[in-house]
Design an enzyme around this catalytic site. Structure first.
Site, mmCIF file in Angstrom:
data_model
loop_
_atom_site.group_PDB
_atom_site.id
_atom_site.type_symbol
_atom_site.label_atom_id
_atom_site.label_comp_id
_atom_site.label_asym_id
_atom_site.label_seq_id
_atom_site.Cartn_x
_atom_site.Cartn_y
_atom_site.Cartn_z
ATOM 1 N N SER A 1 -13.795 -3.985 0.502
ATOM 2 C CA SER A 1 -14.530 -3.347 -0.594
ATOM 3 C C SER A 1 -16.045 -3.409 -0.399
ATOM 4 O O SER A 1 -16.781 -3.739 -1.329
ATOM 5 C CB SER A 1 -14.145 -3.981 -1.935
ATOM 6 O OG SER A 1 -14.444 -3.118 -3.005
ATOM 7 N N GLY B 1 -23.421 5.103 -4.930
ATOM 8 C CA GLY B 1 -24.380 5.683 -5.855
ATOM 9 C C GLY B 1 -23.815 6.757 -6.761
ATOM 10 O O GLY B 1 -24.479 7.198 -7.698
ATOM 11 N N LYS B 2 -22.553 7.171 -6.512
ATOM 12 C CA LYS B 2 -22.056 8.321 -7.280
ATOM 13 C C LYS B 2 -21.839 7.992 -8.746
ATOM 14 O O LYS B 2 -22.083 8.835 -9.620
ATOM 15 C CB LYS B 2 -20.776 8.871 -6.651
ATOM 16 C CG LYS B 2 -19.575 7.935 -6.640
ATOM 17 C CD LYS B 2 -18.391 8.634 -5.963
ATOM 18 C CE LYS B 2 -17.160 7.761 -5.908
ATOM 19 N NZ LYS B 2 -16.032 8.463 -5.248
ATOM 20 N N TYR C 1 0.830 -1.207 0.000
ATOM 21 C CA TYR C 1 0.000 0.000 0.000
ATOM 22 C C TYR C 1 0.860 1.252 0.000
ATOM 23 O O TYR C 1 1.972 1.243 0.519
ATOM 24 C CB TYR C 1 -0.903 0.021 1.234
ATOM 25 C CG TYR C 1 -2.016 -0.988 1.225
ATOM 26 C CD1 TYR C 1 -2.316 -1.744 0.089
ATOM 27 C CD2 TYR C 1 -2.787 -1.204 2.363
ATOM 28 C CE1 TYR C 1 -3.348 -2.670 0.100
ATOM 29 C CE2 TYR C 1 -3.826 -2.132 2.383
ATOM 30 C CZ TYR C 1 -4.087 -2.862 1.250
ATOM 31 O OH TYR C 1 -5.117 -3.783 1.268
ATOM 32 N N LEU D 1 -21.180 1.460 -4.905
ATOM 33 C CA LEU D 1 -22.377 1.324 -4.078
ATOM 34 C C LEU D 1 -22.674 2.565 -3.249
ATOM 35 O O LEU D 1 -23.627 2.582 -2.480
ATOM 36 C CB LEU D 1 -22.255 0.079 -3.186
ATOM 37 C CG LEU D 1 -22.379 -1.236 -3.964
ATOM 38 C CD1 LEU D 1 -21.945 -2.421 -3.110
ATOM 39 C CD2 LEU D 1 -23.794 -1.428 -4.485
#
Length: 351
Positions: free
Chosen positions: A239, A248-249, A53, A246
């Site tokens: 995730s 919604g964007k 990461y 999810l």
């Protein structure tokens, strides 16, 4: 906040864990520490990170996340935080991680852990995970097992046997550098091999599986859920918002700012035909019940019986506040029934 025993370990982890994959790429060290402080005050005691990461992985930023978490850990009570990190395996074309590890052998596992401990500024990690299998398996958006990948130039490839991986981890457990071990992005065959070999050769037993799980990827329910139940393992669900789908964007604006649009090609799991209609349908359902799409998606995952802890991450404190706040919004039975109806219509469009 609920606390749950992780598998058969003595680790009591918060139902929500803080994901850190944005630290050092989309979040500065100061922003990351702000998120860590806030999560800690909200009862989250579980932090998940990895040597590769932030993501997407790049030579310029690799390992930066662990260093950021380490500077925060140095200022906080170590015994009150459950720290999980992961060793990167081969087959991902990342030459900047230990010269591109050729395998998950004893040398690579030890070198990776020693580096993580140094960056995290701690003597041990509570949970050490194999980030993905070394052997040939479908992952990160692939969904079919391909036997031809077992061979190269007509010769059968060599994979480090799972027993040898467990033996390497056992040495580090014995040295006190690892408390418990887990796997990530694993498949049913692999899980059962880890369990079988641990029992047969008296090696450390995995306590957790970190796999993708969300409203548009519920493949874990097909075979893995039974394993978790019968073998007393804990799922760390990653995730839960499907890379923001999810929330919604993207349902209203496919070019909305986020990892999907900022890092082209990185979210191939969600580049499938039924993802958009499914996320639009889930967003509409959430709004009909007075919830944001993100609240509904998160709350659904938070209370699945096989989920030990859900990994939530954010690029802003406001997003993190909403993610954690969704814990206090359990879904009604009626809404859960409507979710199941949508699931049957759009079953796992993002495997």
């Amino acid at each position: 906040m609920d606390y749950r025993r992780l598998g058969h370990s003595d680790l009591n982890v918060s139902a929500l864990s803080l994901g850190t994959m944005t630290f050092g790429q989309q979040n500065t060290e100061a922003e990351a520490h702000q998120q860590l402080d806030y999560a800690f005050t909200q009862g989250i005691n579980f932090i998940d990170t990895a040597e590769m990461y932030p993501v997407p992985p790049r030579a310029e930023t690799v390992t930066r996340t662990e260093s950021i978490v380490g500077t925060w850990l140095k200022k906080n009570p170590r015994d009150q935080v459950v720290v999980a990190t992961k060793v990167a395996g081969p087959r991902r074309n990342m030459r900047w991680i230990r010269n591109g590890p050729a395998s998950l052998d004893r040398t690579n596992i030890r070198e990776a852990l020693e580096g993580s401990l140094q960056r995290l500024q701690t003597d041990y990690v509570d949970l050490y995970q194999l980030h993905w299998p070394e052997r040939n398996v479908p992952m990160f958006g692939q969904y079919q097992f391909d036997p031809t990948q077992e061979f190269e130039n007509g010769e059968e490839k060599h994979w480090v046997p799972i027993r040898e991986q467990l033996e390497a981890l056992a040495e580090l457990v014995a040295e006190g550098k690892i408390r418990y071990i887990g796997v990530s992005n694993e498949q049913p065959w692999g899980i059962m091999q880890f369990l079988k070999l641990a029992e047969e050769y008296k090696l450390p037993r995995i306590v957790s599986i970190q796999n993708c799980y969300n409203l548009i990827n519920r493949g874990f329910e097909f075979g893995m859920a039974e394993i978790v139940y019968r073998e007393k393992l804990g799922l760390m669900a990653y995730s839960p918002l499907a890379f923001g789908h999810l929330s919604g964007k993207y349902a209203t604006n496919p070019q909305a700012a986020g990892r999907v649009t900022e890092f082209k090609g990185f979210a191939q799991r969600y580049e499938k035909p039924n993802v958009l209609p499914a996320t639009q349908a889930y967003a509409a359902l959430a709004h009909r019940h007075g919830l944001s799409p993100a609240e509904m998606a998160l709350s659904f995952v938070y209370r699945r019986w096989f989920v030990a802890s859900t990994i939530v991450g954010a690029t802003s404190l406001q997003q993190l506040e909403e993610n954690i706040g969704a814990w206090n919004k359990p879904l009604s039975e009626d809404l859960l029934c409507e979710i199941e109806a949508l699931h049957l219509r759009y079953m796992n469009p993002a495997p």
